[in-house]
Scaffold this active site. Sequence first.
Site, PDB file in Angstrom:
ATOM      1  N   ARG A 195       7.580  -8.997  -4.016  1.00 11.16           N
ATOM      2  CA  ARG A 195       7.398 -10.374  -3.946  1.00 11.16           C
ATOM      3  C   ARG A 195       6.101 -10.885  -5.258  1.00 11.16           C
ATOM      4  NH1 ARG A 195       5.332 -11.634   2.252  1.00 11.16           N
ATOM      5  NH2 ARG A 195       4.395 -10.135   0.973  1.00 11.16           N
ATOM      6  N   ARG A 200      11.901   0.349   8.150  1.00 14.39           N
ATOM      7  CA  ARG A 200      12.402  -0.704   8.749  1.00 14.39           C
ATOM      8  C   ARG A 200      13.945  -0.300   9.141  1.00 14.39           C
ATOM      9  NH1 ARG A 200       8.717   0.276  11.289  1.00 14.39           N
ATOM     10  NH2 ARG A 200       7.294  -0.302  12.846  1.00 14.39           N
ATOM     11  N   HIS A 225      12.387   8.216  13.254  1.00 14.68           N
ATOM     12  CA  HIS A 225      11.085   7.703  13.382  1.00 14.68           C
ATOM     13  C   HIS A 225       9.693   7.918  13.126  1.00 14.68           C
ATOM     14  CE1 HIS A 225       9.563   2.945  13.429  1.00 14.68           C
ATOM     15  NE2 HIS A 225       9.002   3.481  12.910  1.00 14.68           N
ATOM     16  N   ILE A 226       9.190   9.032  11.949  1.00 14.29           N
ATOM     17  CA  ILE A 226       9.072  10.089  12.270  1.00 14.29           C
ATOM     18  C   ILE A 226       7.356   9.950  10.891  1.00 14.29           C
ATOM     19  CG2 ILE A 226       9.264  11.841  13.936  1.00 14.29           C
ATOM     20  CD1 ILE A 226       9.826  13.649  11.264  1.00 14.29           C
ATOM     21  N   GLU A 245      17.154   0.951  17.536  1.00 17.20           N
ATOM     22  CA  GLU A 245      17.477   2.131  17.444  1.00 17.20           C
ATOM     23  C   GLU A 245      16.233   2.490  18.633  1.00 17.20           C
ATOM     24  OE1 GLU A 245      13.744   3.307  13.853  1.00 17.20           O
ATOM     25  OE2 GLU A 245      12.611   2.705  15.309  1.00 17.20           O
ATOM     26  N   ARG A 302       0.521  -1.024  -0.213  1.00 19.58           N
ATOM     27  CA  ARG A 302      -0.555  -0.047  -0.140  1.00 19.58           C
ATOM     28  C   ARG A 302       0.583   1.542  -0.231  1.00 19.58           C
ATOM     29  NH1 ARG A 302      -2.100  -2.759   4.056  1.00 19.58           N
ATOM     30  NH2 ARG A 302      -0.521  -1.558   5.138  1.00 19.58           N
ATOM     31  N   ILE A 303       2.057   1.180   0.926  1.00 16.90           N
ATOM     32  CA  ILE A 303       2.757   2.948   1.054  1.00 16.90           C
ATOM     33  C   ILE A 303       3.085   2.630   0.308  1.00 16.90           C
ATOM     34  CG2 ILE A 303       4.318   4.020   2.568  1.00 16.90           C
ATOM     35  CD1 ILE A 303       3.318   2.194   5.034  1.00 16.90           C
TER      36      ILE A 303
END
Length: 321
Positions: free
Chosen positions: A177, A238, A285-286, A267, A156-157
């Site tokens: 994939r 990630r 990580h925002i 992190e 989706r992203i």
Amino acid sequence: MKPKILVTREVFEEVLAYLEKELEVEANQEDRILSPQELRRRLADKDGVMCALTDRVDAELIAACPRLKAVCNIAVGYNNVDVPACSAREIAVTNTPGVLDETTADLVWALMLATARRLTEAEAYLRSGQWTGWYLKQILGTDVHHATLGIIGMGRIGQVIARRALGFEMDVVYHNRSRLSAPIEASLKVRYVGMDELLARADFVVLQVPYSPATHHLIGAAELAKMKSSAILINAARGGVVDDAALIDALGRGVIRAAGLDVFENEPKLNPGFLALQNVVLAPHIGSSTRVTRLAMAMTAARNLVAAMTGTTPPNLVNPR
Ligand code: DGY
């Protein structure tokens, strides 16, 4: 008697109010990250937990919580949760897909633009009083428009990121994939390629894969060496998908031009090597952090938890039986 739940991190008041209608809520509104010992102690008598990626829900914790029936993560990623261990105990695990796609894609674009145009470096130069006036070769950047964008992970992203690239008239290739359907490929104007071709062709390599053993160090020294020396790497997916030590080495030696990073291995501990580099734009990580989106994520997790605690199937169950 209402089911008892723990909310491990601070949430918006309206989320707590929603939960409290159905459940007996123990909250951590002071937002202290709970140690594994405290998490175990506070969860020992709970039926459910609303947690975040800063909480490790592992087999040991699960074994110490005999009443636990639901683990509802306030995130789309759930690599902090041992899903097989939960499934073995028939504990529902849920995430928050969908509500953060657009916001996270915006941050990916912010990193692409800031890195290509050396924005943080330019601002530091200006703030430090070094700017004496315009000159032709001042802080020369890289064009984003009409460049080749390579997206690894076209869920989706990834697709939302690609949609924004239409406006920049970019050539977009992707690796995933499974291949997208022909109509989706046509509407996004994207082309499926192998990983090596993507790394060799892209001016911007954007990572949008979840973290798992299969994606651990997906980008390491060998992959960085396959990229153009002018290429820019973006990771807002990630930590651990990129080998940070290999990336620092590659950025320092000019193997690639620059990187824009919102996530890191281990992190919030940052490899200090990043701080010594100018050709990296760093964010803590925002990716999903706008008020609207973080509220939507927390409400999604809350709805999942209320569903699980009241005997209905949570909308975003990741481990159906
Ligand atoms: C997610 O949802 O997985 C994000 O990383 C949290 O901001």
